[in-house]
Design an enzyme around this catalytic site. Structure first.
Site, PDB file in Angstrom:
ATOM      1  N   LYS A  97      12.544  -1.814  -6.666  1.00 28.47           N
ATOM      2  CA  LYS A  97      11.244  -1.801  -5.984  1.00 28.47           C
ATOM      3  C   LYS A  97      10.193  -1.362  -6.992  1.00 28.47           C
ATOM      4  O   LYS A  97      10.236  -0.249  -7.510  1.00 28.47           O
ATOM      5  CB  LYS A  97      11.274  -0.852  -4.787  1.00 28.47           C
ATOM      6  CG  LYS A  97       9.923  -0.755  -4.107  1.00 28.47           C
ATOM      7  CD  LYS A  97       9.987  -0.009  -2.796  1.00 28.47           C
ATOM      8  CE  LYS A  97       8.616   0.084  -2.159  1.00 28.47           C
ATOM      9  NZ  LYS A  97       8.654   0.797  -0.874  1.00 28.47           N
ATOM     10  N   LYS A 100      11.848  -6.276  -4.785  1.00 27.92           N
ATOM     11  CA  LYS A 100      10.553  -6.225  -4.106  1.00 27.92           C
ATOM     12  C   LYS A 100       9.445  -5.881  -5.080  1.00 27.92           C
ATOM     13  O   LYS A 100       9.625  -4.914  -5.821  1.00 27.92           O
ATOM     14  CB  LYS A 100      10.644  -5.174  -3.001  1.00 27.92           C
ATOM     15  CG  LYS A 100       9.353  -4.889  -2.299  1.00 27.92           C
ATOM     16  CD  LYS A 100       9.563  -3.810  -1.279  1.00 27.92           C
ATOM     17  CE  LYS A 100       8.231  -3.517  -0.613  1.00 27.92           C
ATOM     18  NZ  LYS A 100       8.287  -2.404   0.262  1.00 27.92           N
ATOM     19  N   TYR A 125       6.735 -12.248   6.119  1.00 22.52           N
ATOM     20  CA  TYR A 125       5.823 -12.325   7.251  1.00 22.52           C
ATOM     21  C   TYR A 125       5.595 -13.771   7.673  1.00 22.52           C
ATOM     22  O   TYR A 125       4.983 -14.036   8.699  1.00 22.52           O
ATOM     23  CB  TYR A 125       4.493 -11.652   6.882  1.00 22.52           C
ATOM     24  CG  TYR A 125       4.697 -10.210   6.459  1.00 22.52           C
ATOM     25  CD1 TYR A 125       4.841  -9.204   7.412  1.00 22.52           C
ATOM     26  CD2 TYR A 125       4.811  -9.857   5.112  1.00 22.52           C
ATOM     27  CE1 TYR A 125       5.077  -7.890   7.041  1.00 22.52           C
ATOM     28  CE2 TYR A 125       5.044  -8.548   4.724  1.00 22.52           C
ATOM     29  CZ  TYR A 125       5.179  -7.572   5.689  1.00 22.52           C
ATOM     30  OH  TYR A 125       5.430  -6.273   5.315  1.00 22.52           O
TER      31      TYR A 125
HETATM   32  C1  PBG Z   1       7.187   2.129   2.080  1.00 19.92           C
HETATM   33  C2  PBG Z   1       7.235   0.655   2.128  1.00 19.92           C
HETATM   34  C3  PBG Z   1       6.243  -0.150   1.581  1.00 19.92           C
HETATM   35  C4  PBG Z   1       6.569  -1.462   1.910  1.00 19.92           C
HETATM   36  C5  PBG Z   1       7.773  -1.438   2.625  1.00 19.92           C
HETATM   37  N1  PBG Z   1       8.172  -0.091   2.756  1.00 19.92           N
HETATM   38  C6  PBG Z   1       4.995   0.196   0.881  1.00 19.92           C
HETATM   39  C7  PBG Z   1       5.004   1.127  -0.238  1.00 19.92           C
HETATM   40  O1  PBG Z   1       6.001   1.341  -0.915  1.00 19.92           O
HETATM   41  O2  PBG Z   1       3.941   1.693  -0.478  1.00 19.92           O
HETATM   42  C8  PBG Z   1       5.734  -2.641   1.521  1.00 19.92           C
HETATM   43  C9  PBG Z   1       5.942  -3.894   2.241  1.00 19.92           C
HETATM   44  C10 PBG Z   1       4.873  -4.909   2.064  1.00 19.92           C
HETATM   45  O3  PBG Z   1       3.917  -4.749   1.264  1.00 19.92           O
HETATM   46  O4  PBG Z   1       4.959  -5.923   2.756  1.00 19.92           O
HETATM   47  N2  PBG Z   1       8.301   2.855   1.988  1.00 19.92           N
END
Ligand code: PBG
Length: 326
Positions: A197, A250, A315
């Site tokens: 991530k 991600k 989405y």
């Molecule tokens: C937070 C989390 C995030 C997303 C999923 N879980 C945002 C972040 O890490 O700030 C982002 C998902 C998206 O942007 O669609 N734990």
């Protein structure tokens, strides 16, 4: 002399042949649909930066899920929206019994027993600091956060979640959560870990949706540096060893190489999160008439599959399902 003994165009000469030689396919069951839930009744609030995406109260969410499941979507990932007044330093709403989020999971499971319910394990929607870990003197604590994540995971498992998605990027959390679940008899609850991530600008609209942006600083001390690839292998290796059932990358689009890397190196399914900003970009351009939104959407989803993702959190799930269903 031009050599034309090889003419690749022959394999593109008709729709039939093109379909016959198509290497990658998209199915509705490849999608996991991220959805947002908030407290209250009869609520359906559009997320400004994500046209077509809403925060639902449970009653409306159950209505929406009829449509979602009728389309053949097999899995959702549910995210809670908490008002500022319910947030605190230790994210206690994330593991208290009977919160609206946990009750919603149980209610959805009851009404849609076949639907795969994934939940998010991270402190940020519940944290007054807006971070994924416990904050002390401006620092994000790792080991103290694990205990909170463990409690949160157990609460979600008890509520009926099928797959937990630790999205926090604390070290050791997959192993900690796995052990905590197993000790309490939840050996059959899966973990899809957010392994690679990245600290990405593409999460902006999601943070609008949940009002979960960090109150100070950034997430660079726990989310990965977009410049790094080898580190993704290390994160994935650790999550694999700690017991993750699926590994996620991600965001998706700027990280197709990482999806491929993990797919080539691990024998468990790879998922990719086509995040909020990636959705917003296409939507914005399409609404301006700058590109064909449907075609761009399908091309992007296909590219994520081609890179090696087995499933895609997106989405676009509903819209793409409508197109795939014809
Ligand atoms: C937070 C989390 C995030 C997303 C999923 N879980 C945002 C972040 O890490 O700030 C982002 C998902 C998206 O942007 O669609 N734990």
């Amino acid at each position: 002399m031009i050599n034309l003994s090889r003419r690749p165009r022959r394999n593109r000469k008709s729709a039939g042949i093109r379909e016959m030689v198509q290497e990658t396919t998209l199915r509705v069951s490849d999608f996991i649909y991220p959805m947002f839930i908030q407290e209250g009744a009869n609520q359906k609030v559009e997320v400004k930066s994500m046209p077509g995406i809403y925060r639902f109260s449970l009653d409306n969410l159950l209505e929406e899920l009829k449509e979602v499941t009728d389309l053949g979507i097999v899995a959702i990932d549910l995210f809670p929206n908490y008002p500022e007044s319910k947030k605190d330093r230790i994210a206690s709403e994330s593991y208290h019994e009977n919160t609206f989020y946990l009750k919603a999971i149980t209610a959805i499971k009851e009404q849609f027993p076949e639907l795969v319910i994934m939940t998010d394990v991270a402190m940020d929607p519940y944290s007054s600091d807006g971070h994924d870990g416990l904050v002390e003197n401006g620092k994000i604590l790792n080991d103290a956060t694990l205990e909170i994540l463990g409690n949160m995971s157990l609460a979600q498992a008890k509520a009926g979640a099928d797959i937990l998605g630790p999205s926090d990027m604390m070290d050791g959390r997959v192993g900690y959560i796995r052990k905590h679940l197993d000790t309490h008899g939840f050996t059959d609850v899966s973990i899809m870990s957010y392994s690679a991530k990245y600290a990405s600008a593409f999460y902006g609209p999601f943070r609008d949706a949940l009002q979960s942006a960090p109150k100070f600083g950034d997430k660079n001390s726990y989310q990965m540096n977009p410049a790094n690839k080898r580190e993704a292998l290390l994160e994935a290796q650790l999550d694999f060893e700690e017991g993750a059932d699926m590994l996620m990358v991600k965001p998706a689009l700027s990280y197709l190489d990482i999806i491929r890397l993990l797919d080539e190196n691990f024998e468990i399914p790879i998922a990719a999160y086509n995040v909020s900003g990636e959705y917003a970009m296409i939507k914005a351009a399409a609404l301006n008439g700058w590109l064909d939104g449907d075609r761009a959407m399908m091309e992007v989803l296909l590219s994520i599959r081609r890179a090696g993702a087995k499933c895609i959190l997106t989405y676009f799930a509903k819209e793409a399902a409508m197109i795939l269903n014809g």
